[in-house]
Design a protein around this motif. Structure first.
Motif, PDB file in Angstrom:
ATOM      1  N   LYS A 134      -4.610  -4.230   0.215  1.00  0.00           N
ATOM      2  CA  LYS A 134      -4.926  -5.406   0.753  1.00  0.00           C
ATOM      3  C   LYS A 134      -6.061  -6.128   0.135  1.00  0.00           C
ATOM      4  O   LYS A 134      -5.879  -7.579   0.223  1.00  0.00           O
ATOM      5  CB  LYS A 134      -5.279  -4.947   2.234  1.00  0.00           C
TER       6      LYS A 134
ATOM      7  N   ARG B 114      -3.465   6.744  13.392  1.00  0.00           N
ATOM      8  CA  ARG B 114      -4.453   7.286  12.625  1.00  0.00           C
ATOM      9  C   ARG B 114      -5.166   8.314  13.620  1.00  0.00           C
ATOM     10  O   ARG B 114      -4.917   8.258  15.060  1.00  0.00           O
ATOM     11  CB  ARG B 114      -5.626   6.100  12.577  1.00  0.00           C
TER      12      ARG B 114
ATOM     13  N   GLY C  96       0.665  -1.345  -0.028  1.00  0.00           N
ATOM     14  CA  GLY C  96      -0.033  -0.083  -0.057  1.00  0.00           C
ATOM     15  C   GLY C  96       0.815   1.157  -0.134  1.00  0.00           C
ATOM     16  O   GLY C  96       0.608   2.187  -0.582  1.00  0.00           O
ATOM     17  N   THR C  97       1.863   1.053   0.716  1.00  0.00           N
ATOM     18  CA  THR C  97       3.012   2.448   0.928  1.00  0.00           C
ATOM     19  C   THR C  97       3.440   2.742  -0.618  1.00  0.00           C
ATOM     20  O   THR C  97       3.530   3.999  -0.928  1.00  0.00           O
ATOM     21  CB  THR C  97       4.108   1.945   2.022  1.00  0.00           C
TER      22      THR C  97
ATOM     23  N   ASP D  74      -7.216   6.780  -0.521  1.00  0.00           N
ATOM     24  CA  ASP D  74      -6.461   5.653  -0.128  1.00  0.00           C
ATOM     25  C   ASP D  74      -7.453   4.449   0.242  1.00  0.00           C
ATOM     26  O   ASP D  74      -7.915   4.299   1.307  1.00  0.00           O
ATOM     27  CB  ASP D  74      -5.566   6.077   1.001  1.00  0.00           C
TER      28      ASP D  74
HETATM   29  C1  LIG Z   1      -5.165   2.935   4.729  1.00  0.00           C
HETATM   30  C2  LIG Z   1      -3.920   2.425   4.776  1.00  0.00           C
HETATM   31  N1  LIG Z   1      -3.096   2.779   3.647  1.00  0.00           N
HETATM   32  C3  LIG Z   1      -1.590   2.544   3.447  1.00  0.00           C
HETATM   33  C4  LIG Z   1      -1.157   1.235   4.160  1.00  0.00           C
HETATM   34  C5  LIG Z   1      -0.007   0.855   4.079  1.00  0.00           C
HETATM   35  O1  LIG Z   1       0.146  -0.610   3.238  1.00  0.00           O
HETATM   36  P1  LIG Z   1       0.997  -1.592   3.373  1.00  0.00           P
HETATM   37  O2  LIG Z   1       1.466  -1.616   4.802  1.00  0.00           O
HETATM   38  O3  LIG Z   1       0.804  -2.565   2.619  1.00  0.00           O
HETATM   39  O4  LIG Z   1       2.312  -0.730   3.059  1.00  0.00           O
HETATM   40  C6  LIG Z   1      -2.097   0.747   5.250  1.00  0.00           C
HETATM   41  C7  LIG Z   1      -1.613  -0.283   6.296  1.00  0.00           C
HETATM   42  O5  LIG Z   1      -2.133  -0.865   7.089  1.00  0.00           O
HETATM   43  C8  LIG Z   1      -3.281   1.296   5.285  1.00  0.00           C
HETATM   44  O6  LIG Z   1      -4.223   0.846   6.208  1.00  0.00           O
END
Ligand SMILES: Cc1ncc(COP(=O)(O)O)c(C=O)c1O
Length: 435
Positions: free
Chosen positions: A261, A435, A126-127, A233
């Motif tokens: 995810k 958060r 996600g990052t 996001d």
């Molecule tokens: C809303 C959101 N954005 C981005 C991310 C980052 O994803 P990743 O851990 O796969 O890099 C997360 C991870 O928990 C997330 O919940």
């Protein structure tokens, strides 16, 4: 009625952790799978295998898993269709020297499903996807500041807004401006604080709270008014709230969106998508990685997206999550616990909300709940991340466990220190909030 605590012991988990701590900082690759979230001595710490809605820890204990790989497993562990697609692809190779047609096939499926999607690029985490979105927004607008609500990964512009900002240059932190959810005035004030300087507004379309009527439309209008790119996001909400993500559920289409995810049932894949006019300019910046076209994850994603297109999976996640929440809330009300414990958010992703009580802190309460749920074979770190494998028997078992644990909590709260006395471990402590 008096309710007893329950116990399980974790000698193999404990021994592995001792070894792991000397080779792996924190003993884990992920904060949320580490000791920061798991009360030591009463928690399973290492997994052995998983199937459907369950996993088995290294001590052989089974659990109904409400965490599901931090919400990346939506269809259930070892889903037959997904695993067959992955096995078939494994026979043909994994990572290659040229692009593979799977990249196009999965991109086309996302374009067909997601309202904002006109072009797609893939990455792993996600990052990666949110980082690509922000870089693209900065490039297309020629601006540097970003308005941020919530967590978007571990990169500098995101985690630099939290208390865990070690190693992040102040100059980068100064360009990120946090705003609270469901508060249009606050976002307007952030954007007005540096007129004409914001490249992007990024938020999860929904997290613990439902968007107030007109909120997401208002965010979109403010972003447009200020010439900033609106990024949703959807790392968690995507392919969970509905096939087209939260943007489809709430009828607000962002300029760019990120997915992760929910895309590949546990295989590492993320996607950046959005309006063509923005996405095609990604070729002018640098967004590129060795594993972006890795085919096992893409094969998994194709199987997931086909399954979502053919079966009402997201509806099922909502229905089952709602049933679970309703039944747990009945127990909460019956035990008079509504002041200290509740469930917030979308039915497919309910999040615990815990408030301190005169006789126990919120962290003591959280620790007792985890201790007692683990002892009864229910795994969570504080949310119900529903998968399609959570069948009626699973829901009944989870409700039965809450039906024992919540009365125990209610009894313990009746006396000062009562919760602490039931703990067989050190209570968890707040580390930092993302958060
Ligand atoms: C809303 C959101 N954005 C981005 C991310 C980052 O994803 P990743 O851990 O796969 O890099 C997360 C991870 O928990 C997330 O919940």
């Amino acid at each position: 009625m008096s309710v007893a605590t329950s116990t399980r012991s974790f000698p193999c988990s404990e021994a592995l952790l001792e070894q792991a701590l000397s080779a792996i900082p924190l003993g884990s690759q992920t904060f949320s799978k580490s000791l920061t979230q798991l009360p030591r001595g009463v928690s399973p710490l290492f997994v052995d295998r998983a199937e459907g809605a369950r996993f088995w820890d290294v001590d052989g204990h089974p659990y109904i898993d409400l965490t599901n790989g931090l919400a990346c497993v939506t269809l259930g562990y070892r889903h037959t269709t997904v695993d067959s697609a992955v096995r078939a692809q494994l026979e043909r190779g994994v990572s290659f020297s040229l692009p593979h047609s799977l990249e196009l096939r999965v991109a086309e499926r996302i374009i067909a499903m997601v309202p904002c999607a006109e072009m797609v690029r893939f990455a792993k985490n996600g990052t990666d996807a949110t980082s690509g979105a922000i870089r693209l927004a900065r490039y297309c607008t020629g601006r540097e500041r970003v308005a941020i609500c919530g967590y978007h990964g571990w990169q500098d512009w995101s985690i630099g807004t939290t208390s865990r900002h070690g190693g992040i240059p102040q100059a980068v932190r100064d360009l990120s401006h946090s705003f609270p959810y469901n508060n249009l005035e606050a976002l307007a004030a952030v954007l007005d604080s540096h007129p004409g300087e914001f490249a992007a507004v990024i938020l999860e379309p929904m997290n613990v709270a439902w968007p107030q009527p007109g909120y997401l439309e208002g965010v979109q209008a403010l972003a447009r008014e200020h010439g900033a790119v609106l990024v949703f996001d959807e790392t968690i909400t995507g392919f969970r709230f509905s096939n087209g993500g939260a943007q489809e559920l709430f009828g607000v289409t962002p300029d760019l969106a990120t997915f992760g995810k929910g895309l590949a049932n546990g295989f590492p894949l993320s996607a950046l998508t959005g309006r063509r006019v923005l996405m095609e300019r990604i070729s002018e910046i640098f967004f590129s990685g060795t594993f972006g076209g890795e085919t096992l994850s893409l094969a998994a994603a194709e199987a997931v997206l086909d399954t979502l297109a053919q079966q009402p999976i997201t509806q099922l996640l909502s229905d089952r999550g709602q049933q679970l929440a309703d039944r747990v809330e009945t127990v909460i009300a019956h035990q008079g616990l509504a002041e200290v414990f509740g469930l917030s958010g979308h039915p497919s992703w309910k999040i615990w909300s815990i408030r301190s009580h005169a006789n126990a802190s919120d962290w003591d309460i959280r620790t007792l709940l985890l201790q007692e749920l683990y002892a009864r074979g229910i795994f969570t770190i504080g949310s119900h991340n529903i998968s399609a494998a959570h069948d009626q028997a699973c829901l009944d078992a989870v409700v039965a466990a809450y039906g024992e644990v919540l009365p125990l909590l209610a009894q313990a709260l009746a006396s000062p220190g009562g919760v602490r006395r039931l703990l067989r471990c050190e209570p968890l402590a707040p580390l930092f909030r993302v958060r």
